[in-house]
Design a protein around this motif. Structure first.
Motif, short mmCIF file in Angstrom:
data_model
loop_
_atom_site.label_atom_id
_atom_site.label_comp_id
_atom_site.label_asym_id
_atom_site.label_seq_id
_atom_site.Cartn_x
_atom_site.Cartn_y
_atom_site.Cartn_z
N ALA A 57 70.53 38.50 48.23
CA ALA A 57 70.46 37.06 48.00
C ALA A 57 69.25 36.42 48.70
O ALA A 57 68.96 35.26 48.48
CB ALA A 57 71.74 36.38 48.46
N GLY A 58 68.58 37.19 49.55
CA GLY A 58 67.36 36.69 50.15
C GLY A 58 67.43 36.33 51.61
O GLY A 58 66.50 35.73 52.14
N PHE A 59 68.51 36.68 52.28
CA PHE A 59 68.62 36.40 53.70
C PHE A 59 67.82 37.45 54.47
O PHE A 59 68.16 38.63 54.45
CB PHE A 59 70.07 36.42 54.16
N ALA A 60 66.77 37.02 55.15
CA ALA A 60 65.94 37.96 55.90
C ALA A 60 66.72 38.59 57.04
O ALA A 60 66.51 39.76 57.37
CB ALA A 60 64.70 37.26 56.44
N SER A 61 67.62 37.84 57.64
CA SER A 61 68.40 38.39 58.75
C SER A 61 69.37 39.46 58.28
O SER A 61 69.80 40.29 59.07
CB SER A 61 69.14 37.28 59.47
N ALA A 62 69.71 39.47 56.99
CA ALA A 62 70.62 40.50 56.48
C ALA A 62 69.94 41.87 56.48
O ALA A 62 70.61 42.89 56.63
CB ALA A 62 71.09 40.15 55.08
N ALA A 63 68.63 41.90 56.36
CA ALA A 63 67.91 43.17 56.42
C ALA A 63 68.02 43.75 57.83
O ALA A 63 68.24 44.96 58.00
CB ALA A 63 66.45 42.99 56.03
N ILE A 64 67.88 42.90 58.83
CA ILE A 64 68.04 43.36 60.21
C ILE A 64 69.49 43.78 60.43
O ILE A 64 69.77 44.79 61.08
CB ILE A 64 67.64 42.25 61.20
N ALA A 65 70.42 43.02 59.88
CA ALA A 65 71.84 43.35 60.02
C ALA A 65 72.15 44.69 59.36
O ALA A 65 72.96 45.46 59.88
CB ALA A 65 72.70 42.25 59.42
N ALA A 66 71.52 44.98 58.22
CA ALA A 66 71.74 46.27 57.56
C ALA A 66 71.30 47.41 58.46
O ALA A 66 72.00 48.44 58.57
CB ALA A 66 70.99 46.31 56.24
N VAL A 67 70.18 47.24 59.11
CA VAL A 67 69.71 48.27 60.04
C VAL A 67 70.68 48.40 61.21
O VAL A 67 71.02 49.52 61.62
CB VAL A 67 68.28 47.95 60.53
N LEU A 68 71.16 47.28 61.74
CA LEU A 68 72.11 47.33 62.85
C LEU A 68 73.42 48.02 62.44
O LEU A 68 73.97 48.81 63.21
CB LEU A 68 72.41 45.92 63.36
N VAL A 69 73.91 47.73 61.24
CA VAL A 69 75.14 48.36 60.77
C VAL A 69 74.95 49.87 60.65
O VAL A 69 75.82 50.65 61.07
CB VAL A 69 75.59 47.74 59.42
N LEU A 70 73.81 50.29 60.12
CA LEU A 70 73.55 51.73 60.01
C LEU A 70 73.42 52.39 61.38
O LEU A 70 73.94 53.49 61.60
CB LEU A 70 72.30 51.97 59.17
N VAL A 71 72.74 51.73 62.30
CA VAL A 71 72.58 52.29 63.65
C VAL A 71 73.94 52.39 64.35
O VAL A 71 74.25 53.40 64.99
CB VAL A 71 71.59 51.44 64.47
N ILE A 72 74.76 51.36 64.22
CA ILE A 72 76.09 51.39 64.82
C ILE A 72 76.92 52.51 64.21
O ILE A 72 77.62 53.25 64.91
CB ILE A 72 76.80 50.02 64.67
N GLY A 73 76.84 52.67 62.89
CA GLY A 73 77.58 53.75 62.22
C GLY A 73 77.15 55.13 62.66
O GLY A 73 77.99 56.00 62.94
N VAL A 74 75.85 55.35 62.76
CA VAL A 74 75.34 56.65 63.21
C VAL A 74 75.75 56.91 64.66
O VAL A 74 76.14 58.03 65.02
CB VAL A 74 73.80 56.72 63.04
N ALA A 75 75.70 55.88 65.48
CA ALA A 75 76.10 56.03 66.88
C ALA A 75 77.58 56.38 66.99
O ALA A 75 77.97 57.23 67.80
CB ALA A 75 75.78 54.76 67.67
#
Length: 83
Positions: A57-75
């Motif tokens: 939808a165009g939220f720039a912060s969602a891209a950072i959140a996607a990276v955070l979700v992936l990092v949390i999942g891998v951790a």
């Protein structure tokens, strides 16, 4: 996007709120979903889908959140907390 724009407090705050909302959505889906139909999978898909939808939808912060979700999942997988 320059490196300083990634450090904008508002952008980071939005990303953290999106991650918290994704975690809550995943938890609610996991509790509501029938146990015999793999609730962990659908909870993960709901959380990632929420973040991906916001990014689309165009939220720039969602891209950072996607990276955070992936990092949390891998951790979590690396530490043996899930899986």
């Amino acid at each position: 996007m320059s490196i300083t724009s990634w450090l904008d407090p508002r952008l980071i705050g939005e990303a953290i709120l999106i991650v918290i909302a994704a975690i809550v959505i995943g938890y609610v889906v996991r509790m509501v979903w029938p146990k015999r139909q793999n609730p962990d999978l659908f909870a993960t898909l709901a959380a990632v889908g929420f973040v991906a939808g916001l990014a689309y939808a165009g939220f720039a912060s969602a891209a950072i959140a996607a990276v955070l979700v992936l990092v949390i999942g891998v951790a979590m997988v690396s530490l043996g907390l899930v899986g």
